[in-house]
Design a protein around this motif. Structure first.
Motif, PDB file in Angstrom:
ATOM      1  N   ILE A  23       0.852  -1.198   0.000  1.00  0.00           N
ATOM      2  CA  ILE A  23       0.000   0.000   0.000  1.00  0.00           C
ATOM      3  C   ILE A  23       0.883   1.241   0.000  1.00  0.00           C
ATOM      4  CG2 ILE A  23      -0.205   0.271   2.551  1.00  0.00           C
ATOM      5  CD1 ILE A  23      -3.304   0.593   1.956  1.00  0.00           C
ATOM      6  N   GLY A  24       0.373   2.324  -0.605  1.00  0.00           N
ATOM      7  CA  GLY A  24       1.163   3.559  -0.693  1.00  0.00           C
ATOM      8  C   GLY A  24       0.881   4.502   0.462  1.00  0.00           C
ATOM      9  N   LYS A  25       1.643   5.571   0.524  1.00  0.00           N
ATOM     10  CA  LYS A  25       1.517   6.557   1.600  1.00  0.00           C
ATOM     11  C   LYS A  25       0.180   7.293   1.481  1.00  0.00           C
ATOM     12  CE  LYS A  25       6.065   7.343   3.071  1.00  0.00           C
ATOM     13  NZ  LYS A  25       7.356   7.245   2.589  1.00  0.00           N
ATOM     14  N   PRO A  26      -0.417   7.793   2.540  1.00  0.00           N
ATOM     15  CA  PRO A  26       0.129   7.826   3.898  1.00  0.00           C
ATOM     16  C   PRO A  26      -0.061   6.508   4.662  1.00  0.00           C
ATOM     17  CG  PRO A  26      -2.016   8.862   3.876  1.00  0.00           C
ATOM     18  CD  PRO A  26      -1.716   8.470   2.457  1.00  0.00           C
ATOM     19  N   CYS A  27      -0.595   5.466   3.996  1.00  0.00           N
ATOM     20  CA  CYS A  27      -0.766   4.190   4.697  1.00  0.00           C
ATOM     21  C   CYS A  27       0.556   3.427   4.713  1.00  0.00           C
ATOM     22  CB  CYS A  27      -1.862   3.374   4.030  1.00  0.00           C
ATOM     23  SG  CYS A  27      -3.463   4.210   4.183  1.00  0.00           S
ATOM     24  N   THR A  28       0.616   2.397   5.527  1.00  0.00           N
ATOM     25  CA  THR A  28       1.882   1.694   5.742  1.00  0.00           C
ATOM     26  C   THR A  28       1.726   0.215   5.414  1.00  0.00           C
ATOM     27  OG1 THR A  28       1.977   3.115   7.672  1.00  0.00           O
ATOM     28  CG2 THR A  28       3.771   1.555   7.416  1.00  0.00           C
ATOM     29  N   PRO A  29       2.655  -0.331   4.612  1.00  0.00           N
ATOM     30  CA  PRO A  29       2.602  -1.772   4.348  1.00  0.00           C
ATOM     31  C   PRO A  29       2.820  -2.567   5.641  1.00  0.00           C
ATOM     32  CG  PRO A  29       4.293  -0.676   3.010  1.00  0.00           C
ATOM     33  CD  PRO A  29       3.815   0.318   4.011  1.00  0.00           C
ATOM     34  N   GLY A  30       2.468  -3.823   5.619  1.00  0.00           N
ATOM     35  CA  GLY A  30       2.679  -4.638   6.822  1.00  0.00           C
ATOM     36  C   GLY A  30       2.107  -6.026   6.643  1.00  0.00           C
TER      37      GLY A  30
ATOM     38  N   TYR B 178      -9.445  -8.330  11.758  1.00  0.00           N
ATOM     39  CA  TYR B 178      -8.455  -7.830  10.796  1.00  0.00           C
ATOM     40  C   TYR B 178      -7.331  -7.208  11.615  1.00  0.00           C
ATOM     41  CZ  TYR B 178      -6.854  -4.959   6.786  1.00  0.00           C
ATOM     42  OH  TYR B 178      -6.131  -4.366   5.770  1.00  0.00           O
ATOM     43  N   ALA B 179      -6.169  -7.835  11.627  1.00  0.00           N
ATOM     44  CA  ALA B 179      -5.079  -7.343  12.480  1.00  0.00           C
ATOM     45  C   ALA B 179      -3.851  -7.038  11.634  1.00  0.00           C
ATOM     46  CB  ALA B 179      -4.748  -8.379  13.548  1.00  0.00           C
ATOM     47  N   TRP B 180      -3.379  -5.816  11.711  1.00  0.00           N
ATOM     48  CA  TRP B 180      -2.172  -5.383  10.982  1.00  0.00           C
ATOM     49  C   TRP B 180      -1.033  -5.328  11.980  1.00  0.00           C
ATOM     50  CZ3 TRP B 180       1.174  -1.332  11.814  1.00  0.00           C
ATOM     51  CH2 TRP B 180       2.002  -0.916  10.765  1.00  0.00           C
ATOM     52  N   SER B 181       0.146  -5.782  11.545  1.00  0.00           N
ATOM     53  CA  SER B 181       1.289  -5.665  12.455  1.00  0.00           C
ATOM     54  C   SER B 181       2.570  -5.532  11.652  1.00  0.00           C
ATOM     55  CB  SER B 181       1.374  -6.889  13.367  1.00  0.00           C
ATOM     56  OG  SER B 181       1.530  -8.046  12.587  1.00  0.00           O
ATOM     57  N   ARG B 182       3.543  -4.949  12.249  1.00  0.00           N
ATOM     58  CA  ARG B 182       4.900  -4.976  11.704  1.00  0.00           C
ATOM     59  C   ARG B 182       5.866  -4.584  12.813  1.00  0.00           C
ATOM     60  NH1 ARG B 182       6.310  -0.898   7.085  1.00  0.00           N
ATOM     61  NH2 ARG B 182       7.341   0.728   8.264  1.00  0.00           N
ATOM     62  N   SER B 183       7.107  -4.832  12.548  1.00  0.00           N
ATOM     63  CA  SER B 183       8.082  -4.554  13.583  1.00  0.00           C
ATOM     64  C   SER B 183       8.765  -3.225  13.275  1.00  0.00           C
ATOM     65  CB  SER B 183       9.084  -5.712  13.600  1.00  0.00           C
ATOM     66  OG  SER B 183      10.119  -5.387  14.455  1.00  0.00           O
ATOM     67  N   GLU B 184       8.787  -2.331  14.244  1.00  0.00           N
ATOM     68  CA  GLU B 184       9.476  -1.049  14.058  1.00  0.00           C
ATOM     69  C   GLU B 184      10.537  -0.922  15.132  1.00  0.00           C
ATOM     70  OE1 GLU B 184       6.713   2.223  13.863  1.00  0.00           O
ATOM     71  OE2 GLU B 184       5.958   1.494  11.942  1.00  0.00           O
ATOM     72  N   ASN B 185      11.812  -0.824  14.698  1.00  0.00           N
ATOM     73  CA  ASN B 185      12.948  -0.778  15.630  1.00  0.00           C
ATOM     74  C   ASN B 185      12.892  -1.955  16.604  1.00  0.00           C
ATOM     75  OD1 ASN B 185      13.616   1.645  14.445  1.00  0.00           O
ATOM     76  ND2 ASN B 185      12.288   2.781  15.858  1.00  0.00           N
ATOM     77  N   GLY B 186      12.547  -3.123  16.075  1.00  0.00           N
ATOM     78  CA  GLY B 186      12.511  -4.325  16.898  1.00  0.00           C
ATOM     79  C   GLY B 186      11.300  -4.410  17.807  1.00  0.00           C
ATOM     80  N   ARG B 187      10.391  -3.439  17.708  1.00  0.00           N
ATOM     81  CA  ARG B 187       9.216  -3.399  18.589  1.00  0.00           C
ATOM     82  C   ARG B 187       7.969  -3.666  17.735  1.00  0.00           C
ATOM     83  NH1 ARG B 187       5.815   0.525  20.917  1.00  0.00           N
ATOM     84  NH2 ARG B 187       6.279   1.900  19.212  1.00  0.00           N
ATOM     85  N   PRO B 188       7.112  -4.602  18.144  1.00  0.00           N
ATOM     86  CA  PRO B 188       5.917  -4.824  17.332  1.00  0.00           C
ATOM     87  C   PRO B 188       4.917  -3.681  17.480  1.00  0.00           C
ATOM     88  CG  PRO B 188       5.881  -6.232  19.281  1.00  0.00           C
ATOM     89  CD  PRO B 188       7.155  -5.448  19.331  1.00  0.00           C
ATOM     90  N   VAL B 189       4.376  -3.216  16.360  1.00  0.00           N
ATOM     91  CA  VAL B 189       3.309  -2.214  16.412  1.00  0.00           C
ATOM     92  C   VAL B 189       2.126  -2.786  15.648  1.00  0.00           C
ATOM     93  CG1 VAL B 189       4.811  -0.212  16.619  1.00  0.00           C
ATOM     94  CG2 VAL B 189       4.216  -1.064  14.356  1.00  0.00           C
ATOM     95  N   GLY B 190       0.945  -2.278  15.913  1.00  0.00           N
ATOM     96  CA  GLY B 190      -0.185  -2.866  15.209  1.00  0.00           C
ATOM     97  C   GLY B 190      -1.489  -2.140  15.434  1.00  0.00           C
ATOM     98  N   TYR B 191      -2.457  -2.510  14.611  1.00  0.00           N
ATOM     99  CA  TYR B 191      -3.835  -2.087  14.832  1.00  0.00           C
ATOM    100  C   TYR B 191      -4.739  -3.237  14.444  1.00  0.00           C
ATOM    101  CZ  TYR B 191      -3.723  -1.053   9.756  1.00  0.00           C
ATOM    102  OH  TYR B 191      -3.572  -1.127   8.398  1.00  0.00           O
ATOM    103  N   GLN B 192      -5.963  -3.180  14.893  1.00  0.00           N
ATOM    104  CA  GLN B 192      -6.893  -4.261  14.583  1.00  0.00           C
ATOM    105  C   GLN B 192      -8.332  -3.772  14.630  1.00  0.00           C
ATOM    106  OE1 GLN B 192      -7.552  -7.214  17.495  1.00  0.00           O
ATOM    107  NE2 GLN B 192      -7.135  -5.863  19.220  1.00  0.00           N
ATOM    108  N   GLY B 193      -9.217  -4.535  14.023  1.00  0.00           N
ATOM    109  CA  GLY B 193     -10.634  -4.188  14.057  1.00  0.00           C
ATOM    110  C   GLY B 193     -11.459  -5.371  13.605  1.00  0.00           C
TER     111      GLY B 193
END
Ligand SMILES: Nc1ncnc2c1ncn2[C@@H]1O[C@H](COP(=O)(O)OP(=O)(O)OP(=O)(O)O)[C@@H](O)[C@H]1O
Length: 495
Positions: free
Chosen positions: A453-460, A474-489
């Motif tokens: 996906i393109g900006k301003p959204c984030t691939p994951g 529906y759960a999105w996640s990815r690792s940022e600086n070794g820390r998991p981040v995410g959203y869900q709905g």
């Protein structure tokens, strides 16, 4: 105590006087936790996503918004027991209701039949009459806020909208709320008692048809009332009048349904009729003690035979709403998380199926000859067989609201799957992003997909998991600086 998913790191262990014991679910405005009150009763505690810093007098404003709602007693509403703030967040405590929401049940099983519609009409009107009599307004009545408990319908989230407004949060223009709003609310008018009556009519039409009666714009067309039983048609028609002055009061609705139409009253639990008639006459009925299971009257009436095939259709089980939630952020490596989370959801599901689902089956039968609903086949939600392409049970367009629990931001998501395909289409309308989801691996009940996906959204990484209530997690996640981040709905099928 009822079953719920375990608490996550960062979840509160105590809110006010209430011990927090598990997670029930996450909505647009807050996360709902299972808790235990000081006297040991199970309670539902909604912790709002909104942070309070920079909001002057937030504590006083928030608790004042519930002052009238706390006086509402009655067995058709989930009573507000407490409201307060803690660590920059506001929370409200209500009675715990052991059953799915009307939204979840209709999504999983399709429209309801006449008998259930009449019970819903009276139950919601009893709740609204009690709320209005206490000097409060619900402000956000809709199918997700009607819980189908073992002893009848219970309206929840009373006054949450006015509490959010008291904190300076404008009414939501996303999510489900606008679809049930009265015309005056679109013009910036107050959500007064007549707006609740409009929402009563719109919610009944949803229950009768399985689709929202209006768009998310100001209602401008008269809906088709034919799917409603004759006993409700005229009242729902006037409830949906554009001019609030033309709508009946909740008291008048009860008078028409329970005093003037004695035949309808004969089809309902005696306790509901007694409370409704007392409210219709402007007096308060004696309050029944809330019980954990179906009471004698409710069981007799809810399982009464009806002219259509209600009660005979075998509806696959629905689990406690608590099973419909995955942790917000994967706490462990991906491969383990999928198995762990699914296994956890399943074990909770199995534990409650025999209770809630059987009660739900008997008490909340669907429309005879209904299409089985739009939510797939919840009975097979445990399908762990590997798949190489998207299974038919995911096919269609699904819509919902995702919440990033770290930032408290929520946003709508729409995803379209095609049976047999290896990709799906994701839309984030608020951000105007279109993305492609590519299947990396999956089972009959859970798909792992890579989001491009393109900006301003984030691939994951996306995990989409079928839930016992017919929705998709529906759960999105990815690792940022070794820390998991995410959203869900949670997503509901819309086409
Ligand atoms: N009093 C309650 N007892 C039991 N379960 C509840 C109660 N209130 C809410 N829930 C459940 O908690 C979950 C989340 O509820 P929530 O109200 O946050 O959802 P929503 O209506 O979709 O969101 P929102 O109201 O924030 O827009 C749902 O599964 C709901 O059925």
């Amino acid at each position: 105590m009822p079953e719920a998913l375990p608490l996550q790191p960062g979840d509160p262990r105590r809110l006010g006087e209430h011990e927090i014991t598990g997670r029930i679910g996450v909505g647009e405005h807050g996360a709902v936790f299972l808790g235990r009150s000081a006297d040991g009763r199970p309670v539902a505690v909604k912790l709002l996503h909104l942070g309070l810093s920079g909001r002057p007098l937030a504590d006083a404003r928030f608790t004042a918004a519930f002052a009238a709602a706390r006086r509402v007693a009655g067995f058709c509403s989930a009573s507000v027991l407490d409201a307060g703030t803690q660590d920059d967040r506001a929370f409200v405590v209500t009675e715990f209701v052991d059953g799915p929401s009307l939204a979840a049940l209709v999504a999983a099983e399709g429209p309801r039949g006449d008998t259930v519609l009449e019970r819903l009409a009276v139950g919601m009107a009893v709740a609204l009459a009690a709320i209005h009599r206490a000097g409060s307004v619900h402000g956000d009545l809709r199918p997700a806020n009607v819980l189908l408990g073992p002893d009848g319908p219970r309206v929840t989230d009373i006054a949450v909208r006015s509490a959010l407004e008291a904190l300076g949060t404008p009414p939501s223009t996303t999510g489900e709320a606008p679809y049930y709003q009265a015309p005056e609310q679109f013009e910036g008018g107050p959500a007064g008692a007549p707006a609740d009556i409009f929402a009563w009519g719109a919610t009944l039409l949803f229950a009768a048809t399985g689709v929202r009666p209006f768009s998310d714009m100001a209602p401008d067309e008269d809906p088709d009332l034919a799917p409603l039983p004759e006993s409700l048609r005229g009242l729902v028609g006037t409830a949906l009048a554009r001019d609030p002055a033309d709508r009946p009061t909740a008291q008048r609705i009860l008078d028409r349904l329970l005093v003037e139409d004695a035949a309808l009253a004969d089809r309902l639990p005696a306790s509901m009729v007694a409370e409704g008639r007392a409210l219709a006459q402007g007096v308060r009925a004696p309050q029944p003690a809330p019980g954990p299971g179906p009471d004698e009257q409710a069981t007799t009436l809810f399982s009464a035979p009806t002219p259509d095939t209600e009660g005979t259709a075998l509806i696959p089980g629905l689990a406690d709403p608590g099973t419909a939630v995955l942790p917000p952020v994967p706490p462990a490596p991906k491969a383990r998380r999928g198995g762990h989370v699914l296994g956890l959801a399943l074990s909770v599901t199995i534990g409650v199926l025999a209770g809630v689902a059987i009660i739900t089956l008997v008490l909340w039968p669907r429309l005879g000859g209904g299409d089985g609903g739009s939510g797939g086949d919840p009975a097979n939600v445990a399908d762990g067989r590997p798949v190489a392409a998207i299974p038919g049970t995911f096919a269609g367009t699904w819509k919902g609201t995702a919440v990033n629990q770290n930032s408290g931001v929520s946003f709508p998501v729409e995803v379209t799957f095609q049976e047999g395909g290896k990709t799906a289409h994701a839309v984030y309308p608020k951000e105007r992003c279109n993305g492609t989801l590519s299947l990396t691996r999956g089972t009959g009940s859970s798909l792992e997909m890579a989001l491009r996906i393109g900006k301003p959204c984030t691939p994951g990484h996306i995990q989409v998991t079928r839930q016992p209530d017919g929705t998709l997690q529906y759960a999105w996640s990815r690792s940022e600086n070794g820390r998991p981040v995410g959203y869900q709905g949670r997503l509901t099928r819309i086409g």
